[in-house]
Structure formats: structure tokens, C-alpha cells
Design a protein around this motif. Structure first.
Motif, mmCIF file in Angstrom:
data_model
loop_
_atom_site.group_PDB
_atom_site.id
_atom_site.type_symbol
_atom_site.label_atom_id
_atom_site.label_comp_id
_atom_site.label_asym_id
_atom_site.label_seq_id
_atom_site.Cartn_x
_atom_site.Cartn_y
_atom_site.Cartn_z
ATOM 1 N N GLY A 91 0.827 -1.216 0.138
ATOM 2 C CA GLY A 91 -0.222 0.024 -0.097
ATOM 3 C C GLY A 91 0.784 1.227 -0.046
ATOM 4 O O GLY A 91 0.507 2.272 0.449
ATOM 5 N N ARG A 92 2.124 1.008 -0.399
ATOM 6 C CA ARG A 92 3.119 2.351 -0.463
ATOM 7 C C ARG A 92 2.986 2.702 -1.890
ATOM 8 O O ARG A 92 3.035 1.848 -3.034
ATOM 9 C CB ARG A 92 4.228 2.009 0.327
ATOM 10 N N THR A 93 3.654 3.856 -2.210
ATOM 11 C CA THR A 93 4.002 4.424 -3.586
ATOM 12 C C THR A 93 5.671 4.684 -3.954
ATOM 13 O O THR A 93 5.917 5.660 -3.341
ATOM 14 C CB THR A 93 3.165 5.588 -3.950
ATOM 15 N N PRO A 94 6.324 3.899 -4.525
ATOM 16 C CA PRO A 94 7.697 3.754 -4.354
ATOM 17 C C PRO A 94 7.953 4.928 -5.701
ATOM 18 O O PRO A 94 7.246 5.251 -6.649
ATOM 19 C CB PRO A 94 8.089 2.610 -4.869
ATOM 20 N N ASN A 95 9.314 5.312 -5.674
ATOM 21 C CA ASN A 95 9.636 6.200 -6.665
ATOM 22 C C ASN A 95 10.829 5.388 -7.521
ATOM 23 O O ASN A 95 11.837 5.381 -7.183
ATOM 24 C CB ASN A 95 10.132 7.593 -6.084
ATOM 25 N N PRO A 96 10.385 4.899 -8.838
ATOM 26 C CA PRO A 96 11.270 4.039 -9.495
ATOM 27 C C PRO A 96 12.549 4.758 -9.766
ATOM 28 O O PRO A 96 13.753 4.425 -10.061
ATOM 29 C CB PRO A 96 10.740 3.474 -10.717
ATOM 30 N N ASP A 97 12.252 6.104 -9.968
ATOM 31 C CA ASP A 97 13.338 6.859 -10.773
ATOM 32 C C ASP A 97 14.749 7.254 -9.671
ATOM 33 O O ASP A 97 15.975 7.229 -10.010
ATOM 34 C CB ASP A 97 12.936 8.398 -11.290
ATOM 35 N N VAL A 98 14.215 7.504 -8.421
ATOM 36 C CA VAL A 98 15.285 7.684 -7.446
ATOM 37 C C VAL A 98 15.820 6.378 -7.202
ATOM 38 O O VAL A 98 17.245 6.200 -6.945
ATOM 39 C CB VAL A 98 14.462 8.091 -6.036
ATOM 40 N N LEU A 99 15.135 5.401 -6.977
ATOM 41 C CA LEU A 99 15.834 3.942 -6.883
ATOM 42 C C LEU A 99 16.909 3.545 -8.107
ATOM 43 O O LEU A 99 18.007 2.961 -7.728
ATOM 44 C CB LEU A 99 14.682 2.957 -6.792
ATOM 45 N N CYS A 100 16.350 3.947 -9.311
ATOM 46 C CA CYS A 100 16.988 3.595 -10.436
ATOM 47 C C CYS A 100 18.446 4.227 -10.334
ATOM 48 O O CYS A 100 19.678 3.814 -10.582
ATOM 49 C CB CYS A 100 16.337 3.984 -11.830
ATOM 50 N N ASN A 101 18.412 5.537 -10.038
ATOM 51 C CA ASN A 101 19.736 6.527 -9.821
ATOM 52 C C ASN A 101 20.584 5.742 -8.781
ATOM 53 O O ASN A 101 21.752 5.354 -8.902
ATOM 54 C CB ASN A 101 19.507 7.681 -9.613
ATOM 55 N N ARG A 102 20.188 5.614 -7.623
ATOM 56 C CA ARG A 102 20.820 4.805 -6.350
ATOM 57 C C ARG A 102 21.387 3.404 -6.918
ATOM 58 O O ARG A 102 22.443 2.979 -6.370
ATOM 59 C CB ARG A 102 19.855 4.812 -5.247
ATOM 60 N N GLU A 103 20.442 2.481 -7.417
ATOM 61 C CA GLU A 103 20.821 1.206 -7.352
ATOM 62 C C GLU A 103 21.243 0.843 -8.911
ATOM 63 O O GLU A 103 21.969 -0.311 -8.860
ATOM 64 C CB GLU A 103 19.419 0.201 -7.226
ATOM 65 N N ILE A 104 21.019 1.445 -9.755
ATOM 66 C CA ILE A 104 21.423 1.048 -11.058
ATOM 67 C C ILE A 104 22.626 1.946 -11.821
ATOM 68 O O ILE A 104 23.761 1.603 -11.792
ATOM 69 C CB ILE A 104 20.137 1.009 -12.226
ATOM 70 N N LYS A 105 22.211 3.172 -12.046
ATOM 71 C CA LYS A 105 23.077 4.236 -12.560
ATOM 72 C C LYS A 105 24.421 4.412 -11.877
ATOM 73 O O LYS A 105 25.489 4.395 -12.347
ATOM 74 C CB LYS A 105 22.454 5.589 -12.942
ATOM 75 N N PHE A 106 24.263 4.618 -10.361
ATOM 76 C CA PHE A 106 25.210 5.178 -9.822
ATOM 77 C C PHE A 106 25.888 3.941 -8.891
ATOM 78 O O PHE A 106 26.496 4.093 -7.949
ATOM 79 C CB PHE A 106 24.960 6.410 -8.882
ATOM 80 N N ASP A 107 25.310 2.655 -9.183
ATOM 81 C CA ASP A 107 25.893 1.558 -8.257
ATOM 82 C C ASP A 107 26.461 0.490 -9.344
ATOM 83 O O ASP A 107 27.514 0.301 -9.568
ATOM 84 C CB ASP A 107 24.859 0.917 -7.350
ATOM 85 N N VAL A 108 25.546 -0.334 -9.934
ATOM 86 C CA VAL A 108 25.966 -1.128 -10.843
ATOM 87 C C VAL A 108 26.433 -0.793 -12.242
ATOM 88 O O VAL A 108 27.618 -1.244 -12.626
ATOM 89 C CB VAL A 108 24.514 -2.165 -11.428
ATOM 90 N N PHE A 109 26.079 0.293 -12.769
ATOM 91 C CA PHE A 109 26.706 1.081 -14.002
ATOM 92 C C PHE A 109 28.017 1.617 -13.838
ATOM 93 O O PHE A 109 28.977 1.293 -14.278
ATOM 94 C CB PHE A 109 25.566 2.030 -14.403
ATOM 95 N N LEU A 110 28.140 2.272 -12.304
ATOM 96 C CA LEU A 110 29.435 2.831 -11.750
ATOM 97 C C LEU A 110 30.313 1.788 -11.733
ATOM 98 O O LEU A 110 31.561 1.931 -12.212
ATOM 99 C CB LEU A 110 29.030 3.656 -10.656
ATOM 100 N N LYS A 111 29.927 0.629 -11.174
ATOM 101 C CA LYS A 111 31.236 -0.345 -10.943
ATOM 102 C C LYS A 111 31.674 -1.017 -12.157
ATOM 103 O O LYS A 111 32.588 -1.341 -12.618
ATOM 104 C CB LYS A 111 30.529 -1.460 -10.046
#
Length: 395
Positions: A91-111
């Protein structure tokens, strides 16, 4: 020559970021992230990622830089899509864009970039970075982009000092029309391309269909709550101390089906979010209905008439310590400290005056003015001047 790997998304912003870095004498490599395979939930027939990756490749060719595609769809599914389903289920509403930056662009992609010998990664975000010294230590400041209509610092509110130390934002000093002009002058194919509206790197997705893959439709009732019964719940009371008052003001209001009247049916409470007006398909009310609360356990949506309905407004919110993140770790509050800031609870919302109160279990954010549709699962970001200093998931 320092090596920079640019996340080329096939849009004009990252194209110009790559161009500017090349002009500044960096060794530039373009990398396109493929994050999605399932075309059954995208709206258009074209395959958006394919089109975007072709555009990115043509930009790289035009700039004379190496280009490759990396497939991150497995990590994206695990870290973003599964997380989203899980949040909606609660029942919560996530923000995929913020997560995508934290988890993908600046984590997986950065590595990946660092493993390719990069000194930095760069993206086409409208924000700026400044490096200062605090007590003999290098500290990176995340600043709003110069273009007030495009500032994207909010989307980067979960970045760490380590991630910022390896990141460049080449277009942060520019406004959008200047970016388009640079792209046109250099005959980049993306110069007039529309900004993407979809989920980060997936393309346009119909959210209900997307959610229906995992969260099955389930008929439930839409209940309208009268303003007067909300005002009764919010009756002024006195408190022994400030923390009790904050806890009271940060609470979600709860409703019962007997408090209102049933005005329609829906196909699943988890498809709806606070403040939502579209998709209710209930007519005949003098003012449009807005979602004021959802109850996923009972599968009921509570609504109220008009955008000024008191059920939409709250003066404070709470972020637990586990969900609290300081971009500026040196400014982190300790228990019983408070700090006046400017804050926003969604992208593009004008900054609002607020005070942060740190307590043992987390932090209260109290706004000077009550805010509409404070939504659990979304991010609140706080600023000092034009610097974003921290953020948290609204609990």
C-alpha cells in the motif's frame, strides 16, 4: 587524459553531456544500459529501448567515441521492479526514478565503468556538483541544476559521497534550450527528440497493466468521506511536548467504511495512490473525487471531494532511521537536534519551509504549511539553499 564513461540513454541531455566532455579533453566512452526485456507492458508498439540504443549509437558515431551496450535487466528486475511490486503490495507508492539512480546508474553501472578503467561516470542530469573542504576532508555538494524548470537534484537524493566523488554532471550549468541548441549546432540526431516520460529506462509503461502482472485485480469499494468527519478527527488538542505533537501530526488518518458512503467499485486498492484523481470512474459529484487514503488489507479506497479536502493534508511526516540518508554526512543530525530546511515531497514541487527534528527512532519533518498528498513510499528531500543535503523514504 581522464577517462569518463557516459550513460548514453538516447536522449538529448546525455548526448550533449558526452559532447561537452569531449570538448573538455576527456577520453569519453558511451555506454547504453538495457534494463528491460518485457515489451508486453509498454504502451507503444515501437520497441523504445531499441530506438533509444540506436540513437545513442548514432550519437557516439557522430562524436567519434567508442560505444557499447550493457544488459542490466537482471539487476533492474531484482532491485527496482521487485521492490516496486513489494511496495505497492504494502500500500505504498515507490519512486522508481530515485531508486534507479541509487541502485542502477550510480551503483551497478558505476562499478562496470570503474572496471573498464574509468575515472568518472557522467550522466545528463540537470544538477551540479561542487567539491569543498570540511575539516581537511574533501566533501562533495549536490546542487540544484541551473535550469529551474528542469532541476533533477531530487532524483539524486539518495547518492552517497563516494558515488558523487566519481560522478560528473556536464549540463548542470545549462538550461534546456541551450542544450538543444548545442545538439542542433553539432547535428546530433537527438537534438529535437522529446524528453522520455516513461519509467527510468523502460520506456512508456501503463502502470496498472504493469502491476497486474504481479498484483492480481481484486474488486473493492470506493468510499467517499465527508470533509466534516475528517475535521472531527483532526480536532485541535493540546500536547505535553513537541514530540507528541509531531507524532500526532505525522500519523496517517485511518477510516472505516461506516464513516462514508460507497460511491463506486475499483479493481484493486494497490493500483491507487494518495492524491490521485484519474481512474476512479465515479461521476455525478459536484467536485471531482481525490483519493485521500487506501486500505490494501480491506481493499478499500477512501476518497474526498475537491483538491482542498482536509483528508489530503498533513503537517508532518516521519522517516525511520533505516530509511534516512544524508548526502552530507557531516551535517547529519543527532537525537534532539533540529534544523530548518527547505523540503519537497515530490519532483517538481516548489520547495517548502520545514523543520527537521531528529529523535531516537528516526526523524520528523514538520512543514510550515500543511502539505497535500504526503505519500508513504515516496521520498522527501531536504535542502539548505540550493544544496540537497539528505533525503528519506516517507513512512
Amino acid at each position: 587524459m581522464k577517462r569518463v564513461i557516459v550513460g548514453l540513454s538516447g536522449g538529448v541531455d546525455s548526448s550533449v553531456a558526452a559532447y561537452l566532455l569531449k570538448q573538455q579533453g576527456y577520453e569519453v566512452i558511451g555506454l547504453f544500459m538495457k534494463n528491460w526485456h518485457d515489451d508486453s507492458v509498454t504502451i507503444s508498439n515501437e520497441c523504445p529501448w531499441l530506438e533509444d540504443s540506436n540513437d545513442a549509437m548514432m550519437v557516439a558515431e557522430k562524436l567519434g567515441i567508442p560505444f557499447q551496450t550493457v544488459d542490466l535487466s537482471e539487476q533492474y528486475k531484482e532491485r527496482i521492479v521487485d521492490y516496486m511490486f513489494n511496495e505497492y503490495e504494502r500500500g505504498r507508492t515507490p519512486n522508481p526514478d530515485v531508486l534507479c539512480n541509487r541502485e542502477i546508474k550510480f551503483d551497478v553501472f558505476l562499478k562496470i565503468a570503474l572496471s573498464l578503467g574509468a575515472d568518472y561516470v557522467a550522466t545528463g542530469h540537470y544538477c551540479r556538483k561542487e567539491t569543498i573542504e570540511v575539516q581537511g576532508k574533501e566533501v562533495h555538494r549536490l546542487l540544484a541544476g541551473k535550469d529551474p524548470n528542469k532541476d533533477q537534484s531530487y532524483f539524486l537524493c539518495q547518492l552517497s559521497q563516494e558515488q558523487l566523488s566519481k560522478t560528473l554532471f556536464p549540463i548542470g550549468e545549462l538550461i534546456k534550450p541551450e542544450v538543444r541548441k548545442i545538439a542542433q549546432e553539432n547535428e546530433l540526431i537527438t537534438a529535437d527528440k522529446k524528453d522520455s516520460q516513461g519509467l527510468c529506462f523502460i520506456g512508456k509503461v501503463r502502470l496498472p497493466e504493469f502491476l497486474q502482472q504481479k498484483l492480481k485485480p481484486k474488486e473493492g469499494q470506493i468510499v467517499e468521506i465527508d470533509s466534516s468527519s475528517v475535521l472531527k478527527k483532526k480536532e485541535l488538542r493540546s500536547f505535553d511536548n513537541k514530540i507528541d505533537e509531531l507524532a500526532y501530526n505525522a500519523q496517517r488518518l485511518t477510516y472505516n467504511i461506516t464513516e462514508g458512503k460507497v460511491v463506486g467499485k475499483h479493481q484493486g486498492a494497490h493500483y491507487f495512490t494518495k492524491g490521485q484523481r484519474k481512474g476512479l470512474a465515479v461521476g455525478g459529484t459536484p467536485e471531482p473525487l481525490f483519493v485521500i487514503e487506501t486500505d490494501v488489507d480491506q481493499n478499500i479506497i477512501y476518497t474526498g471531494q475537491g483538491k482542498d479536502h482536509p483528508g489530503l493534508f498533513r503537517k508532518a511526516l516521519f522517516v525511520s532511521n533505516e530509511e534516512l540518508h544524508w548526502v552530507r554526512e557531516d551535517l547529519a543530525l543527532i537525537a534532539d537536534q533540529k534544523l530548518e530546511v527547505m523540503a519537497r515531497i515530490r519532483y517538481r514541487q516548489p520547495l517548502q519551509k520545514a523543520t527537521l527534528y531528529q529523535v531516537d527512532g528516526g526523524m520528523y519533518v514538520e512543514f510550515d504549511q500543511a502539505q497535500s498528498a504526503i505519500t508513504e513510499g515516496q521520498f522527501v528531500a531536504f535542502y539548505l539553499g540550493e544544496e540537497l543535503i539528505g533525503s528519506g523514504v516517507i513512512g
